[in-house]
Design a protein around this motif. Structure first.
Motif, PDB file in Angstrom:
ATOM      1  N   MET A  43       0.847  -1.190   0.000  1.00 28.49           N
ATOM      2  CA  MET A  43       0.000   0.000   0.000  1.00 28.49           C
ATOM      3  C   MET A  43       0.885   1.242   0.000  1.00 28.49           C
ATOM      4  O   MET A  43       1.806   1.365   0.801  1.00 28.49           O
ATOM      5  N   ASN A  44       0.597   2.179  -0.904  1.00 28.18           N
ATOM      6  CA  ASN A  44       1.331   3.434  -0.980  1.00 28.18           C
ATOM      7  C   ASN A  44       1.139   4.217   0.315  1.00 28.18           C
ATOM      8  O   ASN A  44       0.037   4.641   0.644  1.00 28.18           O
ATOM      9  N   GLN A  45       2.243   4.427   1.044  1.00 30.83           N
ATOM     10  CA  GLN A  45       2.148   5.117   2.329  1.00 30.83           C
ATOM     11  C   GLN A  45       2.080   6.640   2.168  1.00 30.83           C
ATOM     12  O   GLN A  45       1.761   7.351   3.116  1.00 30.83           O
ATOM     13  N   HIS A  46       2.389   7.131   0.978  1.00 31.81           N
ATOM     14  CA  HIS A  46       2.435   8.581   0.771  1.00 31.81           C
ATOM     15  C   HIS A  46       1.729   8.957  -0.536  1.00 31.81           C
ATOM     16  O   HIS A  46       2.363   9.431  -1.484  1.00 31.81           O
ATOM     17  N   PRO A  47       0.426   8.760  -0.611  1.00 34.88           N
ATOM     18  CA  PRO A  47      -0.288   9.053  -1.868  1.00 34.88           C
ATOM     19  C   PRO A  47      -0.250  10.532  -2.250  1.00 34.88           C
ATOM     20  O   PRO A  47      -0.467  10.882  -3.413  1.00 34.88           O
ATOM     21  N   ASP A  48       0.024  11.402  -1.271  1.00 32.58           N
ATOM     22  CA  ASP A  48       0.046  12.835  -1.549  1.00 32.58           C
ATOM     23  C   ASP A  48       1.415  13.335  -2.006  1.00 32.58           C
ATOM     24  O   ASP A  48       1.570  14.505  -2.350  1.00 32.58           O
ATOM     25  N   PHE A  49       2.410  12.449  -2.042  1.00 31.92           N
ATOM     26  CA  PHE A  49       3.759  12.875  -2.413  1.00 31.92           C
ATOM     27  C   PHE A  49       3.807  13.278  -3.892  1.00 31.92           C
ATOM     28  O   PHE A  49       3.215  12.629  -4.762  1.00 31.92           O
ATOM     29  N   LEU A  50       4.559  14.319  -4.157  1.00 34.80           N
ATOM     30  CA  LEU A  50       4.803  14.760  -5.534  1.00 34.80           C
ATOM     31  C   LEU A  50       5.457  13.654  -6.360  1.00 34.80           C
ATOM     32  O   LEU A  50       5.246  13.551  -7.568  1.00 34.80           O
ATOM     33  N   LEU A  51       6.232  12.822  -5.698  1.00 36.17           N
ATOM     34  CA  LEU A  51       6.955  11.758  -6.400  1.00 36.17           C
ATOM     35  C   LEU A  51       6.003  10.817  -7.137  1.00 36.17           C
ATOM     36  O   LEU A  51       6.394  10.195  -8.130  1.00 36.17           O
ATOM     37  N   ASN A  52       4.782  10.704  -6.672  1.00 37.78           N
ATOM     38  CA  ASN A  52       3.802   9.858  -7.372  1.00 37.78           C
ATOM     39  C   ASN A  52       3.557  10.326  -8.805  1.00 37.78           C
ATOM     40  O   ASN A  52       3.115   9.538  -9.651  1.00 37.78           O
ATOM     41  N   GLN A  53       3.853  11.574  -9.082  1.00 39.96           N
ATOM     42  CA  GLN A  53       3.629  12.123 -10.420  1.00 39.96           C
ATOM     43  C   GLN A  53       4.882  12.055 -11.295  1.00 39.96           C
ATOM     44  O   GLN A  53       4.844  12.477 -12.451  1.00 39.96           O
ATOM     45  N   ILE A  54       5.973  11.530 -10.744  1.00 37.94           N
ATOM     46  CA  ILE A  54       7.229  11.465 -11.491  1.00 37.94           C
ATOM     47  C   ILE A  54       7.403  10.054 -12.036  1.00 37.94           C
ATOM     48  O   ILE A  54       7.686   9.106 -11.309  1.00 37.94           O
ATOM     49  N   HIS A  55       7.198   9.915 -13.337  1.00 40.56           N
ATOM     50  CA  HIS A  55       7.307   8.604 -13.978  1.00 40.56           C
ATOM     51  C   HIS A  55       8.579   8.474 -14.807  1.00 40.56           C
ATOM     52  O   HIS A  55       8.863   7.414 -15.362  1.00 40.56           O
ATOM     53  N   GLY A  56       9.324   9.561 -14.891  1.00 34.53           N
ATOM     54  CA  GLY A  56      10.575   9.571 -15.637  1.00 34.53           C
ATOM     55  C   GLY A  56      11.148  10.968 -15.647  1.00 34.53           C
ATOM     56  O   GLY A  56      10.514  11.933 -15.176  1.00 34.53           O
ATOM     57  N   PRO A  57      12.362  11.144 -16.159  1.00 33.76           N
ATOM     58  CA  PRO A  57      13.016  12.455 -16.172  1.00 33.76           C
ATOM     59  C   PRO A  57      12.209  13.534 -16.872  1.00 33.76           C
ATOM     60  O   PRO A  57      12.327  14.723 -16.543  1.00 33.76           O
ATOM     61  N   GLN A  58      11.368  13.165 -17.847  1.00 35.95           N
ATOM     62  CA  GLN A  58      10.560  14.167 -18.532  1.00 35.95           C
ATOM     63  C   GLN A  58       9.638  14.894 -17.561  1.00 35.95           C
ATOM     64  O   GLN A  58       9.304  16.081 -17.760  1.00 35.95           O
ATOM     65  N   ASP A  59       9.222  14.213 -16.490  1.00 35.34           N
ATOM     66  CA  ASP A  59       8.372  14.854 -15.486  1.00 35.34           C
ATOM     67  C   ASP A  59       9.181  15.763 -14.569  1.00 35.34           C
ATOM     68  O   ASP A  59       8.664  16.786 -14.093  1.00 35.34           O
TER      69      ASP A  59
END
Length: 580
Positions: free
Chosen positions: A1-17
């Motif tokens: 289970m994702n312990q930090h769903p609010d983290f910005l990192l969730n939106q980083i799928h690669g260097p383009q992000d």
């Protein structure tokens, strides 16, 4: 289970992000990455200080450069957790259920953003020089970069790489990540050279890098994202070799790791509230403590013993010697070649060198083991730790030390089955002045055992008689041999040495038994069992060990199953062979 769903990192799928973020978001991302490194290492253990210190530089790199076309070679890859999070693998830190989805080192099987399976030090610059030359040959224009820590700069290959990198004709950037620390305290003249550069903000005329021909740049705060972005933008696409020296803080963001860098380079699972490990300490003597106590006893007796290691004193508890007997202690840095050659030089002048080496790192010193020690038949003493089948990454396997050392002339490789036997072997090795002697330190729990006063000048097998089957169980696989022998009423043998055969005993065993079985915690190819089979030259020999292969984070239980190393499998295989 994702312990930090609010983290910005969730939106980083690669260097383009990463490239879409503003400075405030990048700073938030750095904070999140540190939180996740601490949380995961607290559960599983792993490299801590190096990863905490490289966060801003990693974010800046992926903001400026265009990976995977532009290429960063991470030296050792002790510091690649942030890189992995930014290249599509963040879930392995965000969700505990996925903690084991990725390996702890760079791994091209895992991601196109990783270019090599790397876990040993000082190789990045040499790898990058080859990549740069091939790029030019192929007509490419991508940026080639090597990131190497000041600790890794103590290894000889780093200088071989620098020597060639300095004369490359086109783009090649060497980033020296200077955090004033290695695995333990950094050592050698490089410490002085880098300090002069830091103290002068990169302006000292005593600059070894400009002397070699590099275009030298310095960043005083390598943990400042803005400064690192500016530094990377300034070297991007530059058409000549550059050395970018960045000053970073190892352990940044976690005060205990800053105050005690050596013990936070790599950590066992720990309690984040107290910083105390959650792994119970061994109860009673260990293989490492027995060896250490014996060396200290010799030093106290005013014997001219030198304890020598290559940047891993914590693996053996060598701080006791480092702090109390500094004249009898040498740390050569992350430089196994130097450690073995140093020992050869010391023994030639009358000292008694005791080398403390790790199985997986020892391969870097193969030429010195052969050329400097074995060819000169020098009585160097070497203790090899971590030699055995394990679930480690493929860069850190310990199954090849017997193959290396055991197949060189003059080396005697001993494998104790108890702590008292280890003590006796070390005593004998130090006292004898004829040949180089290595001792394979048990990696599994072994009993203290009875006191041993054996002379190992001539290898003599220790035999507990049984019938039909003779089981030669080497080193810490002796316990496994006991299990099998008891169930089959078989003869059990402690072979004592991993490479010197007791041929008289083997002849007798072969004559009196239907089947000879060898067990070893090692690669089978070139190992002990094959030596026995080659000598006996019959089909009456059955060898058990690990196939010659690179396993990568495979659970130990699975490796044992795959290689028929459970007592049940061994017994079944023996019965099949007896019935043939």
């Amino acid at each position: 289970m994702n312990q930090h769903p609010d983290f910005l990192l969730n939106q980083i799928h690669g260097p383009q992000d990463v490239k879409q973020l503003d400075l405030a978001q990048m700073k938030q991302l750095a904070s999140e990455i540190r939180t996740l490194i601490l949380e995961k290492d607290a559960v599983l253990g792993g490299h801590l200080g190096p990863d905490l210190g490289i966060v801003e530089a990693t974010i800046a790199y992926h903001y400026v450069f265009n990976a995977p076309k532009d290429k960063m070679v991470w030296d050792v890859s002790h510091q690649t957790y942030p890189h992995k999070m930014l290249t599509g693998r963040a879930l392995a830190w965000l969700d505990p259920e996925h903690y084991e989805d990725v390996t702890p080192y760079s791994n091209p099987d895992e991601s196109p953003y990783d270019y090599y399976a790397v876990g040993h030090t000082s190789t990045s610059i040499a790898l990058a020089t080859g990549m740069a030359r091939a790029r030019d040959l192929m007509g490419g224009k991508e940026n080639i970069m090597a990131l190497i820590g000041d600790g890794s700069m103590t290894g000889g290959l780093a200088y071989e790489g620098l020597n060639n990198a300095a004369i490359e004709k086109h783009n090649l950037v060497v980033v020296v990540n200077d955090n004033q620390m290695s695995i333990d305290d950094n050592v050698g003249g490089l410490v002085t050279a880098l300090k002069k550069l830091r103290d002068s903000n990169g302006q000292t005329p005593e600059n070894p890098f400009t002397a070699m021909g590099f275009d030298y740049r310095y960043v005083a705060d390598g943990n400042d994202i803005e400064d690192m972005i500016a530094a990377f933008e300034a070297v991007k696409d530059v058409d000549h070799p550059i050395l970018l020296h960045i000053n970073t803080l190892k352990g940044k963001g976690y005060e205990p790791a800053i105050k005690d860098e050596a013990n936070h380079h790599w950590v066992l699972p720990f309690d984040l509230k107290t910083d105390k490990t959650t792994v119970p300490a061994p109860d009673g003597p260990t293989a490492a403590s027995v060896a250490l106590d014996e060396v200290i006893k010799r030093i106290k007796n005013d014997e001219k013993v030198l304890a020598i290691n290559a940047a891993i004193p914590g693996s053996f508890g060598l701080d006791k010697i480092k702090q109390n007997y500094p004249e009898n202690y040498v740390d050569v840095g992350i430089a196994e070649q130097e450690s073995v050659a140093f020992a050869a030089g010391a023994v030639k002048e009358g000292a008694v060198p005791v080398l403390f080496e790790s199985s997986t790192f020892l391969q870097r010193a193969f030429d010195q083991l052969s050329h400097d020690v074995a060819a000169n038949d020098l009585p160097v003493v070497m203790l090899v730790a971590g030699g055995g089948i394990s679930s480690n990454s493929k860069t850190h396997l310990g199954i090849f030390d017997q193959v290396m050392v055991g197949n060189l002339p003059n080396w005697i490789y001993l494998a104790p089955t108890t702590l008292n036997e280890e003590k006796a072997m070390l005593n004998w090795a130090i006292n004898q002045r004829k040949h180089p002697v290595a001792i394979k330190i048990p990696t599994k729990p072994v009993p203290m055992g009875e006191e041993v006063s054996a002379d190992f000048d001539k290898i003599k097998y220790q035999v507990k008689p049984g019938k039909d089957v003779a089981i030669l169980a080497l080193g810490d696989f002796y316990t496994l041999g006991q299990e099998v022998a008891e169930k089959l009423n078989a003869t059990l043998i402690n072979p004592v040495s991993a490479n010197i055969l007791d041929k008289d005993s083997l002849d007798k065993l072969a004559k009196e038994h239907e089947l000879i079985v060898t067990l070893e915690d090692n690669s089978l190819d070139g190992g002990f069992g094959q030596k026995v089979a080659s000598y006996l030259g019959t089909n009456k020999v059955l060898n058990f060990g690990q196939r010659c292969e690179y396993t990568d984070q495979v659970p130990l239980k699975q490796i044992y199953q795959d290689n028929h190393l459970t007592s049940e499998q061994i017994i079944a295989d023996i019965k099949v062979n007896l019935n043939d």
